[in-house]
Design a protein around this motif. Structure first.
Motif, PDB file in Angstrom:
ATOM      1  N   VAL A 135      29.047 -57.539  11.016  1.00 19.55           N
ATOM      2  CA  VAL A 135      29.310 -56.139  10.925  1.00 19.55           C
ATOM      3  C   VAL A 135      28.242 -55.572   9.601  1.00 19.55           C
ATOM      4  CG1 VAL A 135      30.741 -54.240  10.856  1.00 19.55           C
ATOM      5  CG2 VAL A 135      31.405 -56.131  12.192  1.00 19.55           C
ATOM      6  N   GLY A 143      30.178 -49.076  10.889  1.00 19.33           N
ATOM      7  CA  GLY A 143      29.438 -50.422  10.925  1.00 19.33           C
ATOM      8  C   GLY A 143      28.931 -50.622  12.149  1.00 19.33           C
ATOM      9  N   THR A 144      27.815 -51.427  12.051  1.00 21.11           N
ATOM     10  CA  THR A 144      27.049 -51.818  13.195  1.00 21.11           C
ATOM     11  C   THR A 144      27.253 -53.393  13.580  1.00 21.11           C
ATOM     12  OG1 THR A 144      25.262 -50.061  12.859  1.00 21.11           O
ATOM     13  CG2 THR A 144      24.559 -52.166  14.202  1.00 21.11           C
ATOM     14  N   VAL A 145      27.906 -53.621  14.707  1.00 19.98           N
ATOM     15  CA  VAL A 145      28.077 -54.824  15.062  1.00 19.98           C
ATOM     16  C   VAL A 145      26.702 -55.673  15.690  1.00 19.98           C
ATOM     17  CG1 VAL A 145      29.079 -56.602  16.376  1.00 19.98           C
ATOM     18  CG2 VAL A 145      30.347 -54.458  15.770  1.00 19.98           C
ATOM     19  N   TYR A 170      34.302 -55.884  20.908  1.00 25.03           N
ATOM     20  CA  TYR A 170      34.628 -56.199  19.318  1.00 25.03           C
ATOM     21  C   TYR A 170      34.687 -54.467  18.833  1.00 25.03           C
ATOM     22  CZ  TYR A 170      35.228 -58.241  14.826  1.00 25.03           C
ATOM     23  OH  TYR A 170      35.555 -58.373  13.569  1.00 25.03           O
ATOM     24  N   ALA A 171      33.716 -53.828  18.896  1.00 24.26           N
ATOM     25  CA  ALA A 171      33.372 -52.645  18.378  1.00 24.26           C
ATOM     26  C   ALA A 171      34.567 -51.617  18.668  1.00 24.26           C
ATOM     27  CB  ALA A 171      32.222 -52.040  18.626  1.00 24.26           C
ATOM     28  N   LEU A 175      36.300 -51.238  15.222  1.00 28.46           N
ATOM     29  CA  LEU A 175      35.717 -50.141  14.669  1.00 28.46           C
ATOM     30  C   LEU A 175      35.938 -48.685  15.272  1.00 28.46           C
ATOM     31  CD1 LEU A 175      31.942 -51.467  14.286  1.00 28.46           C
ATOM     32  CD2 LEU A 175      33.715 -51.622  12.942  1.00 28.46           C
ATOM     33  N   ASP A 227      25.914 -48.733  17.922  1.00 30.87           N
ATOM     34  CA  ASP A 227      27.121 -49.417  17.271  1.00 30.87           C
ATOM     35  C   ASP A 227      27.000 -51.123  17.554  1.00 30.87           C
ATOM     36  OD1 ASP A 227      28.507 -47.106  17.039  1.00 30.87           O
ATOM     37  OD2 ASP A 227      28.244 -46.754  19.167  1.00 30.87           O
ATOM     38  N   LEU A 287      35.464 -56.741   5.164  1.00 26.36           N
ATOM     39  CA  LEU A 287      35.604 -57.234   6.651  1.00 26.36           C
ATOM     40  C   LEU A 287      35.997 -58.807   6.686  1.00 26.36           C
ATOM     41  CD1 LEU A 287      32.709 -55.145   8.373  1.00 26.36           C
ATOM     42  CD2 LEU A 287      35.000 -54.872   8.944  1.00 26.36           C
TER      43      LEU A 287
END
Length: 341
Positions: A135, A143-145, A170-171, A175, A227, A287
């Motif tokens: 992330v 955040g960006t995965v 997950y995002a 997130l 994302d 994280l």
């Protein structure tokens, strides 16, 4: 029932001090049960040094599970995993496999952790290859995965399609993005840009059950306009290591300039507060580490130089991953895709 997390107490650069302190913080703050796995005399001595000679007396759900061997950072991974049957990471993984823990956290040798997790825990039925999800901090958003960031150096388009599904789930869960925007890492935004892998992945993701927005470039990682970004593990690991180095360089330069620039007392306080805010925004310890998505029960892989805060937050993620049944969601989505080879 408390969620139980197995922590490899011997894995990190500063083990077991960091792992023990992070476990103590998690047991206090998160109401989690922690199994500290490692050489019991060493781990118990560290608990005592940190004032926890008897966890029960401190109302902490911490137990020590003995493992006689340690896989170090500089050992050949395949040889070490095969020979050291009683390593701390292998014993921790077995605790999860046998239902005695719900998740695994390690700051040990990344390759050894990944191999052990895949070998001992196994992958979800619909997953071809687990992916390591990093992330990255962004200008706007949480955040960006990016995945994969190191588990699979070479990938097929079908693998990246599964990464997209897992990354989107997950995002959503961590997130708080209701409909994550998914992109493919390429050398240009145009549909026809890239190599065979990115072009074929582009075509697959158009039909996938994700919010696909097309190709993205390296500069898009930090804008917050996407994302989830999928790529092979070789590319992802280069992105990860380059980003870590860049963050370190920028923070060092900012700190140096603040120390050498004259300003009023009020200005200095404001500048240093801004510096601390930026530092926190870019701090990986918020994280904890990178989850290995696609294995049965979550494995969190932390930096070897992790802080106690990072270990504590990795335990938090592992606990929430289990409570939110993220693996069930991944399996359900991938069953709908139905392209496991």
């Amino acid at each position: 029932m408390l969620t139980t997390i197995a922590v490899d107490a011997m894995g990190g650069d500063n083990a077991p001090a960091v792992e023990v302190e992070g476990a103590i913080q998690a047991a206090r703050d998160l109401r989690a049960r922690i199994l500290l796995v490692g050489q019991q005399d060493v781990v118990r001595a560290e608990l005592a040094r940190q004032g926890i000679d008897n966890p029960r007396r401190h109302r902490l759900h911490i137990e020590v599970v003995h493992a006689s061997e340690v896989i170090t950072m500089d050992e050949p991974v395949a040889t070490a995993v095969r020979r050291k049957k009683d390593s701390s990471i292998r014993v921790a993984a077995k605790l999860v496999r046998d239902g005695k823990a719900h998740g695994l956290v390690s700051a040990g040798n990344t390759g050894a952790v990944m191999i052990t997790a895949k070998m001992v825990l196994g992958t979800l039925p619909s997953v071809d290859r687990p992916a390591l999800a990093g992330v990255f901090p962004v200008i706007k958003g949480k955040g960006t995965v990016v995945l994969d960031v190191g588990a699979n150096a070479e990938c097929k388009p079908e693998h990246l399609k599964q990464f997209a599904v897992m990354g989107a789930i997950y995002a959503k869960a961590f997130l708080d993005v209701p409909n994550p925007r998914v992109g493919v890492m390429s050398i240009g935004e145009e549909d026809l840009k890239g190599n065979d892998l990115t072009k074929e992945t582009f075509a697959l993701l158009r039909q996938a059950p994700v919010n696909f927005i097309g190709n993205v470039e390296g500069r898009d990682i930090f804008t917050g306009d996407v994302d989830v970004i999928v790529c092979d593990g070789f590319t992802g690991n280069v992105i990860l290591k380059t980003s870590e180095g860049l963050v370190h360089a920028i923070m060092s330069l900012l700190k140096s300039e603040l120390n050498h620039t004259y300003m009023t007392q009020a200005g200095a306080l404001l500048s240093r507060q801004a510096f601390q805010n930026v530092k926190k925004h870019m701090d990986y310890s918020e994280l904890g580490g990178a989850p290995l998505l696609g294995v049965k029960e979550l494995t969190m892989i932390c930096h070897g130089s992790s802080t106690p805060k990072a270990i504590r937050n990795a335990i938090r993620i592992a606990k929430e991953f289990h409570k939110r049944n993220v693996n069930d969601q991944i399996e359900q989505e991938l069953n709908q895709v139905g392209d496991k080879k």
